[in-house]
Design an enzyme around this catalytic site. Structure first.
Site, mmCIF file in Angstrom:
data_model
loop_
_atom_site.group_PDB
_atom_site.id
_atom_site.type_symbol
_atom_site.label_atom_id
_atom_site.label_comp_id
_atom_site.label_asym_id
_atom_site.label_seq_id
_atom_site.Cartn_x
_atom_site.Cartn_y
_atom_site.Cartn_z
ATOM 1 N N LYS A 1 -13.705 -1.424 2.089
ATOM 2 C CA LYS A 1 -12.658 -0.460 1.733
ATOM 3 C C LYS A 1 -11.997 0.117 2.990
ATOM 4 C CE LYS A 1 -10.089 2.365 -0.347
ATOM 5 N NZ LYS A 1 -10.191 3.280 -1.410
ATOM 6 N N CYS B 1 -5.263 8.519 0.998
ATOM 7 C CA CYS B 1 -6.252 7.537 1.466
ATOM 8 C C CYS B 1 -6.098 7.125 2.927
ATOM 9 C CB CYS B 1 -6.180 6.293 0.585
ATOM 10 S SG CYS B 1 -6.792 6.620 -1.063
ATOM 11 N N LYS C 1 6.957 -2.616 7.892
ATOM 12 C CA LYS C 1 8.280 -2.001 7.925
ATOM 13 C C LYS C 1 8.142 -0.644 8.601
ATOM 14 C CE LYS C 1 11.106 -3.941 4.294
ATOM 15 N NZ LYS C 1 10.481 -5.215 4.144
ATOM 16 N N PHE D 1 -9.386 -0.257 -5.175
ATOM 17 C CA PHE D 1 -8.217 -0.640 -4.369
ATOM 18 C C PHE D 1 -6.946 -0.249 -5.121
ATOM 19 C CE2 PHE D 1 -11.686 -3.572 -3.335
ATOM 20 C CZ PHE D 1 -11.812 -3.345 -1.968
ATOM 21 N N LEU D 2 -6.949 0.958 -5.662
ATOM 22 C CA LEU D 2 -5.821 1.383 -6.495
ATOM 23 C C LEU D 2 -4.747 2.027 -5.636
ATOM 24 C CD1 LEU D 2 -7.935 3.134 -9.292
ATOM 25 C CD2 LEU D 2 -7.152 0.757 -9.207
ATOM 26 N N ARG D 3 -3.523 1.619 -5.860
ATOM 27 C CA ARG D 3 -2.401 2.263 -5.172
ATOM 28 C C ARG D 3 -1.762 3.258 -6.113
ATOM 29 N NH1 ARG D 3 0.930 -2.930 -4.461
ATOM 30 N NH2 ARG D 3 -0.146 -3.196 -6.422
ATOM 31 N N GLU D 4 -1.451 4.437 -5.595
ATOM 32 C CA GLU D 4 -0.761 5.406 -6.433
ATOM 33 C C GLU D 4 0.571 4.803 -6.869
ATOM 34 O OE1 GLU D 4 -0.448 9.419 -5.123
ATOM 35 O OE2 GLU D 4 -2.411 9.352 -4.171
ATOM 36 N N THR E 1 -14.821 6.637 -2.085
ATOM 37 C CA THR E 1 -14.781 5.998 -0.763
ATOM 38 C C THR E 1 -15.740 6.736 0.169
ATOM 39 O OG1 THR E 1 -12.519 5.318 -1.109
ATOM 40 C CG2 THR E 1 -13.255 5.427 1.175
HETATM 41 C C1 UDX Z 1 -3.850 2.867 -0.470
HETATM 42 C C2 UDX Z 1 -4.251 1.379 -0.592
HETATM 43 O O1 UDX Z 1 -3.092 0.578 -0.693
HETATM 44 C C3 UDX Z 1 -5.159 1.160 -1.779
HETATM 45 O O2 UDX Z 1 -5.584 -0.189 -1.810
HETATM 46 C C4 UDX Z 1 -6.358 2.091 -1.644
HETATM 47 O O3 UDX Z 1 -7.216 1.973 -2.725
HETATM 48 C C5 UDX Z 1 -5.900 3.524 -1.512
HETATM 49 O O4 UDX Z 1 -5.019 3.651 -0.401
HETATM 50 P P1 UDX Z 1 -2.070 4.451 -1.640
HETATM 51 O O5 UDX Z 1 -2.626 5.624 -0.891
HETATM 52 O O6 UDX Z 1 -1.626 4.632 -3.036
HETATM 53 O O7 UDX Z 1 -3.107 3.212 -1.638
HETATM 54 O O8 UDX Z 1 -0.880 4.001 -0.770
HETATM 55 P P2 UDX Z 1 -0.084 2.686 -0.420
HETATM 56 O O9 UDX Z 1 0.815 2.276 -1.502
HETATM 57 O O10 UDX Z 1 -0.907 1.641 0.193
HETATM 58 O O11 UDX Z 1 0.751 3.390 0.706
HETATM 59 C C6 UDX Z 1 0.115 3.884 1.876
HETATM 60 C C7 UDX Z 1 1.161 4.110 2.919
HETATM 61 O O12 UDX Z 1 1.787 2.881 3.181
HETATM 62 C C8 UDX Z 1 2.233 5.073 2.469
HETATM 63 O O13 UDX Z 1 2.474 6.032 3.458
HETATM 64 C C9 UDX Z 1 3.441 4.233 2.221
HETATM 65 O O14 UDX Z 1 4.637 4.877 2.605
HETATM 66 C C10 UDX Z 1 3.167 3.016 3.056
HETATM 67 N N1 UDX Z 1 3.629 1.828 2.363
HETATM 68 C C11 UDX Z 1 3.282 1.623 1.085
HETATM 69 C C12 UDX Z 1 4.405 0.931 3.024
HETATM 70 O O15 UDX Z 1 4.690 1.114 4.198
HETATM 71 N N2 UDX Z 1 4.847 -0.157 2.342
HETATM 72 C C13 UDX Z 1 4.526 -0.371 1.038
HETATM 73 O O16 UDX Z 1 4.953 -1.370 0.463
HETATM 74 C C14 UDX Z 1 3.717 0.533 0.386
#
Ligand code: UDX
Length: 462
Positions: A208, A277, A268, A156-159, A123
């Protein structure tokens, strides 16, 4: 195709393993020998559900290997992905790793005159690929882009769901220097069934940031609504938001069935966003705007609301207990979200810090985070291995991560074992669960009656 992926981090290893699983021949490169060894042994150097299972067969079938030798990996490949980390340093994106890796790739390109595609996966702020990366490559290779290809291909990967996200993407964005570069990368992604968006390099970089900034904005909007509801007797954020979600623009009705799009879960309230990220990307975008002389009041607000979450939660706890000094506070959840052991920028860190500053005795429990060494440095905390050891004799429980496991706890018995059964639910994770009548439950976005608040309320109404 023969592929090299530079950087055995989260993005690099998921990309490499996913591409190998789709039939490509992949070599992973990292300067840390321990990462290389563990990858070759089939053990990802971080926790990600499903990754180990995906890695095993591709290693066994010889479609993936790892090395510290960048030059041999690049010279044997048709396409090289740059997936090195771009951390934040002094509020700005640190591109040292990207520059070093680009230089190494360029030196390899100097050894041959064949066309080779370089793809930036890391990124980076808009303009990085067509300036820093291109210029570094050209300088080290001694030839101009065009004699090699260049793309920017954001992830766009989510952990927690990264494997699934990679194998079944919503879209693939290909920022291309020229058509040959874009076409080659599209060919590599042929086994994937999703729309491919071809753009300019800078659009791809911006897509991104815009995506992550939107997610962070929704979270901060919900948290601000929570604060307003908490100050308004007779309102409950969950009731408000549940009605808001029913807007057909947020949850369309198709053939009589209402859809519940994933985006709603970012609407929420809770303890705030964290992880590797969102915090880093919102800040980088905000600074990018400043460098162009732009105010970015929305991004500023998003960050300010998020930064205030830990203090908000701790203040509610303090209000319920009267004082935090000497109180035993049980913190449930350390990772930034459920399904992950990642504590980077987790709201838990700020919350624990504040509790310590207020001289509370902090116990912690997380179903997944086991290694606390050096993570929470400023104060002594007591790691607990079970809900019982966490909660017996505690003055309060503070839920920070919405692990579904917490809903399965025997809260009746656990509340009885607490010195004072006060539960501050920073994620509304126990919503709908019946708790013993002696328990004081304080959820996010829910007005909590105290003697003081009742007095204030009477004043306002007079
Ligand atoms: C994020 C983006 O979603 C992803 O597309 C990008 O490539 C990297 O950054 P990630 O860091 O894994 O991925 O987190 P994500 O699941 O999106 O969560 C980010 C924040 O949102 C967290 O603090 C989490 O608590 C919050 N979250 C996550 C929500 O509030 N609701 C959800 O359903 C998921």
């Amino acid at each position: 195709m023969r592929i090299a992926v530079v950087g055995i981090g989260y993005v690099g290893l998921v990309t490499a393993t996913g591409l190998a699983a789709k039939g490509h021949d992949v070599t992973c490169v990292d300067s840390h020998p321990s990462r290389v060894v563990s990858t070759n042994n089939g053990v990802p150097p971080f926790y990600e559900p499903g990754l180990e299972e995906l890695l095993a067969p591709v290693l066994q079938e010889g479609r993936l290997r790892a090395t510290t030798d960048l030059h041999s990996a690049v010279s044997c490949a048709d396409v090289t992905f740059l997936a090195v980390g771009t951390p934040t340093k002094d509020g700005h994106i640190d591109l040292t790793g990207l520059r070093d890796a680009s230089e190494g790739i360029g030196e390899s390109l100097a050894q041959s005159d064949s066309w080779h595609l370089v793809v930036v996966k890391s990124t980076v702020v808009p303009g990085t690929t067509d300036t820093l990366v291109r210029i570094t490559l050209e300088h080290a290779a001694g030839r101009k882009v065009g004699t090699f290809g260049l793309c920017m291909n954001p992830e766009f990967l989510r952990e927690g769901t990264a494997v699934e996200d990679f194998l079944r993407p919503d879209r693939i964005v290909i920022g291309q220097w020229d058509q040959r570069s874009g076409k080659t990368l599209a060919e590599l992604y042929r086994p994937f069934d999703c729309p491919i968006v071809f753009t300019a390099l800078r659009d791809a970089e911006m897509i991104k940031y815009a995506s992550n900034a939107l997610l962070a904005t929704l979270i901060s909007f919900s948290n601000e609504m929570a604060d307003i509801c908490e100050a308004t007797p007779g309102t409950d954020l969950d009731r408000v938001m549940n009605a808001l979600y029913l807007d057909r623009r947020l949850s369309p009705v198709i053939e009589g069935r209402r859809l519940s799009p994933g985006i709603l879960s970012y609407l929420k309230a809770g303890c705030g966003y964290g992880g590797s990220c969102l915090p880093k990307d919102v800040l980088a975008l905000r600074n990018f705007a400043s460098e162009r002389g732009l105010a970015a009041p929305v991004l500023d607000g998003v960050m300010a609301v998020n930064a205030a979450r830990p203090a908000r939660l701790v203040a509610r706890l303090e209000q319920a207990l009267g004082c935090l000094e000497g109180m035993v506070v049980a913190v449930l959840g350390l990772s930034f979200k459920p399904g992950s052991d990642d504590m980077r920028d987790s709201p838990a860190l700020g919350i624990i810090d504040l509790l310590c500053q207020k001289s509370a005795i902090v116990r912690v429990f997380d179903p997944c985070v086991k290694q606390l060494n050096g993570v929470v440095s400023s104060c002594p905390i007591v790691p607990c291995s079970s809900p019982e050891t966490l909660l017996v004799g505690a003055d309060a429980a503070l839920i920070v991560t919405a692990w579904p496991d917490f809903r399965q706890f025997d809260w009746n018995t656990l509340c009885m074992s607490m010195r004072r059964p006060v539960i501050v639910d920073g994620r509304n994770a126990l919503s709908g669960i019946s708790l013993p009548s002696q328990a004081t439950y304080i959820g996010v976005g829910k007005y909590h009656f105290t003697e003081e608040s009742l007095r204030n309320e009477q004043c306002i109404n007079r």
